[in-house]
Motif scaffolding. Structure first.
Motif, PDB file in Angstrom:
ATOM      1  N   ASP A   3       0.841  -1.199   0.000  1.00 56.55           N
ATOM      2  CA  ASP A   3       0.000   0.000   0.000  1.00 56.55           C
ATOM      3  C   ASP A   3       0.873   1.246   0.000  1.00 56.55           C
ATOM      4  O   ASP A   3       1.706   1.436   0.897  1.00 56.55           O
ATOM      5  CB  ASP A   3      -0.914   0.017   1.226  1.00 56.55           C
ATOM      6  N   LEU A   5       0.889   5.517  -0.338  1.00 59.38           N
ATOM      7  CA  LEU A   5       0.143   6.765  -0.289  1.00 59.38           C
ATOM      8  C   LEU A   5       0.960   7.850  -0.985  1.00 59.38           C
ATOM      9  O   LEU A   5       2.106   8.103  -0.629  1.00 59.38           O
ATOM     10  CB  LEU A   5      -0.126   7.183   1.155  1.00 59.38           C
ATOM     11  N   THR A  34      -2.999   5.021  -3.210  1.00 58.49           N
ATOM     12  CA  THR A  34      -4.002   5.994  -2.803  1.00 58.49           C
ATOM     13  C   THR A  34      -3.417   7.387  -2.989  1.00 58.49           C
ATOM     14  O   THR A  34      -2.295   7.656  -2.566  1.00 58.49           O
ATOM     15  CB  THR A  34      -4.388   5.801  -1.324  1.00 58.49           C
ATOM     16  N   TYR A  69      -0.137   2.560   5.641  1.00 59.09           N
ATOM     17  CA  TYR A  69       0.570   2.467   4.363  1.00 59.09           C
ATOM     18  C   TYR A  69       1.989   1.935   4.558  1.00 59.09           C
ATOM     19  O   TYR A  69       2.632   2.200   5.570  1.00 59.09           O
ATOM     20  CB  TYR A  69       0.614   3.833   3.686  1.00 59.09           C
ATOM     21  N   ASP A  70       2.461   1.211   3.565  1.00 55.97           N
ATOM     22  CA  ASP A  70       3.829   0.697   3.594  1.00 55.97           C
ATOM     23  C   ASP A  70       4.825   1.757   3.144  1.00 55.97           C
ATOM     24  O   ASP A  70       5.993   1.723   3.534  1.00 55.97           O
ATOM     25  CB  ASP A  70       3.948  -0.531   2.686  1.00 55.97           C
ATOM     26  N   ILE A  72       5.037   6.145   1.933  1.00 56.96           N
ATOM     27  CA  ILE A  72       4.385   7.445   1.788  1.00 56.96           C
ATOM     28  C   ILE A  72       5.291   8.326   0.946  1.00 56.96           C
ATOM     29  O   ILE A  72       6.453   8.567   1.294  1.00 56.96           O
ATOM     30  CB  ILE A  72       4.126   8.106   3.157  1.00 56.96           C
ATOM     31  N   LYS A 106       8.703   2.489   7.828  1.00 53.88           N
ATOM     32  CA  LYS A 106       7.962   2.759   6.600  1.00 53.88           C
ATOM     33  C   LYS A 106       8.894   3.433   5.594  1.00 53.88           C
ATOM     34  O   LYS A 106       9.875   4.082   5.962  1.00 53.88           O
ATOM     35  CB  LYS A 106       6.775   3.697   6.879  1.00 53.88           C
TER      36      LYS A 106
END
Length: 212
Positions: A3, A5, A34, A69-70, A72, A106
């Protein structure tokens, strides 16, 4: 699935265009992407008078959702060699996440837009990296495997720190992200997503090995 972002602030649409390219690159790497924007601090009537690009269809992010999220990837225009106040205001609200190490490990990355060739694109990205490091994130830039940043035949943004575009004053001939700059943005999005996926897979394998 990884995921990602893509979180940005855009006044005149240059960063929004770059953000779409970043998202496209991340999707090419198989990530679930996203796209969200940070809240606007300028009153709406002032923003409209100034010709800001209003994006009602792009949802506004919340600080609380960041840990899911993984990776950003932040996009911000340059303001005097630093990130825009809207992005800084959003990041300044991550104290609770910092206190519980919610973003440690992350993947974080940054891209930008400046009003001239020497408008501070590198200092903007680097100063934003500092925030990501304080949050414990793993910073990823734009490696020289993207050969477009070595071009000398045209004016182009971008550096090893991250993708960038050059935006002329809106009262003049408004320059939009070039093909090369958009290529850099897609490359960065794909690169970040691939690294995030590898980290996620490695952590999953390690957990399974510990259980066994």
């Amino acid at each position: 699935m990884t995921d990602v972002l893509v979180l940005y602030y855009s006044s005149y649409g240059h960063i929004a265009t770059m953000a779409s390219a970043v998202a496209e690159g991340a999707r090419e790497a198989g990530a679930r992407v996203t796209m969200k924007r940070v809240p606007e601090l300028v009153p709406e009537h002032v923003a409209r008078q100034a010709g800001y690009a209003i994006e009602p269809d792009v949802p506004i992010a919340t600080v609380e959702e960041l840990p899911k999220y993984d990776a950003i990837i932040l996009g911000t225009p340059t303001r005097y060699g630093n990130m825009a106040a809207q992005m800084k205001n959003f990041l300044d609200r991550t104290g609770e996440l910092w206190s519980r190490d919610a973003l440690v490990g992350k993947v974080g990355s940054v891209f930008t837009s400046t009003g001239s060739q020497h408008g501070g694109q590198e200092s903007t990205i680097l100063s934003t990296h500092v925030v990501l490091l304080h949050l414990g994130m793993l910073v990823v830039g734009l490696p020289y495997t993207f050969k477009g940043q070595l071009r000398m035949d045209q004016i182009t943004g971008g550096s090893p720190y991250g993708a960038a575009t050059l935006a002329e004053d809106v009262d003049q001939a408004d320059r939009r992200p070039s093909h090369n700059e958009l290529h850099a943005a897609r490359f960065q999005g794909r690169h970040v997503a691939e690294i995030a996926a590898a980290l996620k897979s490695g952590r999953s394998e390690r957990r399974e090995a510990n259980v066994a």
